[in-house]
Design a protein around this motif. Structure first.
Motif, short mmCIF file in Angstrom:
data_model
loop_
_atom_site.label_atom_id
_atom_site.label_comp_id
_atom_site.label_asym_id
_atom_site.label_seq_id
_atom_site.Cartn_x
_atom_site.Cartn_y
_atom_site.Cartn_z
N GLY A 8 0.82 -1.20 0.00
CA GLY A 8 0.00 0.00 0.00
C GLY A 8 0.85 1.25 0.00
N TYR A 9 0.34 2.30 -0.61
CA TYR A 9 1.07 3.57 -0.71
C TYR A 9 1.50 4.06 0.68
N SER A 10 0.68 3.79 1.70
CA SER A 10 0.94 4.30 3.05
C SER A 10 1.60 3.29 3.97
N ASP A 11 2.21 2.25 3.40
CA ASP A 11 2.81 1.20 4.25
C ASP A 11 4.10 1.63 4.92
N PHE A 12 4.81 2.62 4.36
CA PHE A 12 6.12 3.00 4.87
C PHE A 12 6.12 4.47 5.27
N SER A 13 6.84 4.77 6.34
CA SER A 13 6.71 6.06 7.00
C SER A 13 7.04 7.30 6.18
N PRO A 14 7.80 7.25 5.10
CA PRO A 14 7.96 8.50 4.36
C PRO A 14 6.70 8.94 3.61
N PHE A 20 4.04 8.87 -8.56
CA PHE A 20 4.58 7.82 -9.41
C PHE A 20 3.47 6.82 -9.76
N HIS A 21 3.40 6.45 -11.04
CA HIS A 21 2.32 5.57 -11.49
C HIS A 21 2.85 4.39 -12.31
N VAL A 22 2.14 3.28 -12.21
CA VAL A 22 2.38 2.12 -13.07
C VAL A 22 1.23 2.04 -14.07
N PRO A 23 1.44 1.41 -15.24
CA PRO A 23 0.39 1.40 -16.26
C PRO A 23 -0.72 0.38 -16.04
N GLN A 24 -0.52 -0.54 -15.09
CA GLN A 24 -1.57 -1.49 -14.75
C GLN A 24 -1.34 -1.99 -13.34
N ASP A 84 27.79 2.77 -1.49
CA ASP A 84 26.55 3.53 -1.38
C ASP A 84 26.57 4.84 -2.15
N LYS A 85 27.75 5.43 -2.32
CA LYS A 85 27.83 6.71 -3.03
C LYS A 85 27.78 6.53 -4.55
N ASN A 86 27.93 5.29 -4.98
CA ASN A 86 27.95 5.03 -6.42
C ASN A 86 26.93 3.96 -6.79
N THR A 87 25.78 3.99 -6.12
CA THR A 87 24.72 3.03 -6.39
C THR A 87 23.40 3.75 -6.55
N ILE A 88 22.70 3.44 -7.64
CA ILE A 88 21.33 3.93 -7.85
C ILE A 88 20.40 2.97 -7.12
N VAL A 89 19.64 3.46 -6.18
CA VAL A 89 18.68 2.63 -5.45
C VAL A 89 17.27 3.11 -5.79
N VAL A 90 16.43 2.18 -6.22
CA VAL A 90 15.03 2.46 -6.55
C VAL A 90 14.14 1.61 -5.65
N PHE A 91 13.22 2.23 -4.96
CA PHE A 91 12.30 1.54 -4.05
C PHE A 91 10.87 1.81 -4.50
N SER A 92 10.09 0.74 -4.76
CA SER A 92 8.72 0.94 -5.22
C SER A 92 7.91 -0.34 -5.02
N SER A 93 6.70 -0.34 -5.59
CA SER A 93 5.81 -1.51 -5.52
C SER A 93 5.13 -1.69 -6.87
N THR A 105 1.82 4.32 -6.84
CA THR A 105 2.60 3.58 -5.85
C THR A 105 3.77 4.42 -5.33
N GLN A 106 4.43 3.89 -4.29
CA GLN A 106 5.56 4.59 -3.71
C GLN A 106 6.74 4.61 -4.68
N LEU A 107 7.55 5.65 -4.58
CA LEU A 107 8.83 5.67 -5.29
C LEU A 107 9.82 6.50 -4.50
N ILE A 108 10.96 5.88 -4.20
CA ILE A 108 12.13 6.60 -3.68
C ILE A 108 13.29 6.28 -4.61
N VAL A 109 14.04 7.29 -4.99
CA VAL A 109 15.25 7.08 -5.79
C VAL A 109 16.41 7.76 -5.07
#
Length: 464
Positions: free
Chosen positions: A46-52, A76-80, A272-281, A312-316
Motif C-alpha cells: 500500500g502507498y501508506s505502508d512505509f513512514s515517508p 509515481f504511477h504504473v500502467p496497470q 553507497d555513493k555510487n549506487t542507484i537505489v530504486v524503491f517501489s511496488s 505507488t511509492q517511489l524513492i530514488v
C-alpha cells in the motif's frame, strides 16, 4: 657507454611499465565509475505502508533513512495495477498493450516474449553482473524464466505466493501446481509449505546480501522483488508479533529490516555513493483482504485504474545526481525507469523501439523537463481504461466496470466485492487527487484532446 645504454634501457622499461599501469588503473577507475543499480520492488504494498509516505502508521526507520538520502516521488504511477503487467512494464520499458503482458500469469504460462529485451539483458551488455531474488511472474517456461532473461544469479518463486493448494478462494484450481522455489535455473524446493513461506523475505534478503558481496568489485544490477506483502502474508519468527500492529505490521517491519541490511552492506563496501537505489511496488494494496492488506489514501485499490491501484511509492537515491532529503510531486511513469537507468549506466537501449523515455530531467526537477510523449495510458487486464495528460495533471477515464470492496476480509480470508461502473470521466488530479469530481464540461478542450489520444492508443494496441 654500456652503463649509460643499460640505464637508458632501464629508464625506458620503467617508464613504459608506469604508463601501462597508469592506463590500466584509469580503465579500472572508469569501470568502477559505472553506478551499481538496485531495484527493490514490493508486491501489493500500500502507498501508506512505509513512514515517508502519506498517512503511514508504520514505523519503518530504514526506508525513512533511504528517503532522507534520496528523493521521495509522491506522484509515481504504473500502467496497470496487477502483478505481471506492472513487472513487465518496469523491466521492458513498454506498455502492456505492446508486450501483451496483462493481469497475472498462471503457473506454466510462457509469459514475456523474448523479443522484448529486459533491463537485465541490456545492463549485461553494458558490463554488469545481474541478480534477481524474490518473485518473477513474467513467465514459467525455460526461455522466459529469469536465468534466461539476463540474470546471472537467481532465486525465488516464478509466480505469486497465493498460487498454491492453500489459496483462500480456489484451492482446487491453484493446487494443481506445486509452488516451486527455484535457484539458478533449478527447483530446490518442490512445493513450498507454510513454514517456508515464512522464510521468503529473509531468503531474498540473504541472497541479495551475498550477491553484493560477491560482485562488490564490478558493476552490478540487483533486482530484489520481494514476494511480500502479497496475500497470504508471512514473516519469519524473529519478527512475529514484534510490530504491535498485527501480522501485516510484522511483515512490513521485516521488509524494512531487510532493506536496512542491504543499505548497510552497500555502505560496508563503500558502494553507497555510487549506487542507484530504486524503491517501489508493483501496484497498490489488495484491500479486499482487510487487515492482511496495506493502505492507500487514494481511491480504490489493486486491480483498478483509480490511483489507489496504479499510484505507488517511489524513492530514488543516487548521491550527486538525485537530490537528497527531497520530495517531489512531479509525475513519473514506471516504463521510463528502464531507459533512464540505461542512460545513467551507459548501457545500450534495445534494438526494438520501447515506449519509455529518459526522465532524469524530471527526476531532478531540471528546467525543460517535459515529457516527449503526449499521454500516458493505463489499463486493467486486457481492457484499456484511459490516459493521463503529458504532465500527469489530467486523467481521462473511459467507461468500464470495476470491483469495489463491499466487505473487508480478516486474517487471510478474502472479503467481497460489489460491481460498479464509471462513465467517461475527466479528473483534475492536481486539485482532486482522490478522483471525486468529473470536470469534462469545465475543460472541454482538454477532454477532447485526451479523448483523441485515448482513441488512437486503443486503435493501435487494443484493436481486436
Amino acid at each position: 657507454m654500456v652503463k649509460m645504454a643499460k640505464l637508458s634501457l632501464s629508464l625506458i622499461l620503467f617508464t613504459s611499465l608506469f604508463l601501462i599501469c597508469g592506463c590500466a588503473s584509469k580503465k579500472i577507475s572508469k569501470k568502477r565509475l559505472k553506478p551499481n543499480v538496485v531495484i527493490i520492488f514490493l508486491d501489493d504494498s500500500g502507498y501508506s505502508d512505509f513512514s515517508p509516505f502519506k498517512d503511514s502508521e508504520n514505523i519503518t526507520p530504514n526506508v525513512s533513512e533511504l528517503a532522507k538520502e534520496g528523493t521521495v516521488y509522491q506522484n509515481f504511477h504504473v500502467p496497470q495495477a496487477i502483478c505481471t503487467a506492472s513487472r513487465a512494464a518496469l523491466l521492458t520499458g513498454c506498455y502492456p498493450g505492446k508486450t501483451r503482458m496483462f493481469g497475472a500469469l498462471a503457473p506454466t504460462e510462457r509469459g514475456l516474449d523474448p523479443k522484448y529485451a529486459t533491463l537485465a539483458e541490456q545492463l549485461k551488455k553494458g558490463g554488469y553482473a545481474t541478480g534477481w531474488f524474490g518473485k518473477w511472474h513474467l513467465g514459467d517456461m525455460p526461455e522466459t524464466r529469469p536465468d534466461n532473461r539476463g540474470f546471472d544469479e537467481t532465486a525465488g518463486l516464478m509466480y505469486s505466493n497465493d498460487m498454491w493448494k492453500h489459496n483462500p478462494v480456489d484451492p482446487d484450481k491453484w493446487g494443481k501446481w506445486p509452488l516451486h522455489y527455484w535457484k539458478n535455473g533449478k527447483v530446490i524446493i518442490d512445493d513450498v509449505d507454510s513454514s517456508q513461506q515464512k522464510m521468503l523475505t529473509k531468503w531474498s534478503t540473504d541472497y541479495s546480501l551475498n550477491f553484493v558481496e560477491n560482485h562488490k568489485d564490478e558493476p552490478f544490477f540487483l533486482y530484489l522483488a520481494y514476494s511480500m506483502p502479497h496475500t497470504p502474508i508471512f514473516c519469519s519468527d524473529a519478527f512475529e508479533g514484534k510490530s504491535g500492529k498485527g501480522l501485516y505490521g510484522d511483515v512490513i517491519m521485516e521488509l524494512d529490516h531487510g532493506i536496512g541490511l542491504l543499505m548497510d552492506k552497500l555502505k560496508e563496501y563503500k558502494l553507497d555513493k555510487n549506487t542507484i537505489v530504486v524503491f517501489s511496488s508493483d501496484n497498490g494494496p489488495w484491500s479486499v483482504f482487510g487487515n492482511h492488506a496495506g493502505k492507500t489514501p487514494f481511491r480504490e485499490s489493486k486491480a483498478t485504474s483509480f490511483d489507489g491501484g496504479i499510484r505507488t511509492q517511489l524513492i530514488v537515491k543516487y548521491p550527486g545526481v538525485i537530490p537528497s532529503n527531497n520530495e517531489s510531486n512531479t509525475f513519473i511513469y514506471s516504463i521510463d525507469l528502464f531507459p533512464t537507468i540505461c542512460e545513467l549506466t551507459g548501457s545500450p537501449l534495445p534494438e526494438s523501439k520501447i515506449n519509455g523515455e529518459n526522465v532524469l530531467p524530471r527526476l531532478t526537477d531540471a528546467p525543460n523537463n517535459e515529457y516527449k510523449r503526449d499521454y500516458h495510458p493505463f489499463s486493467n487486464n486486457k481492457q484499456f481504461e484511459g490516459v493521463f495528460s503529458r504532465d500527469g495533471r489530467w486523467k481521462l477515464i473511459l467507461p468500464h466496470g470495476y470491483g469495489h470492496v463491499k466487505e473487508y476480509g480478516t486474517d487471510g480470508v478474502r472479503g467481497t466485492f460489489e460491481p460498479r461502473k464509471i462513465g467517461l470521466t475527466l479528473y483534475d488530479m492536481e486539485n482532486d487527487p482522490y478522483e471525486t469530481t468529473d470536470v469534462q464540461e469545465k475543460y472541454p478542450d482538454i477532454f477532447k484532446e485526451l479523448k483523441g489520444y485515448a482513441d488512437l492508443h486503443k486503435a493501435k494496441f487494443y484493436a481486436e
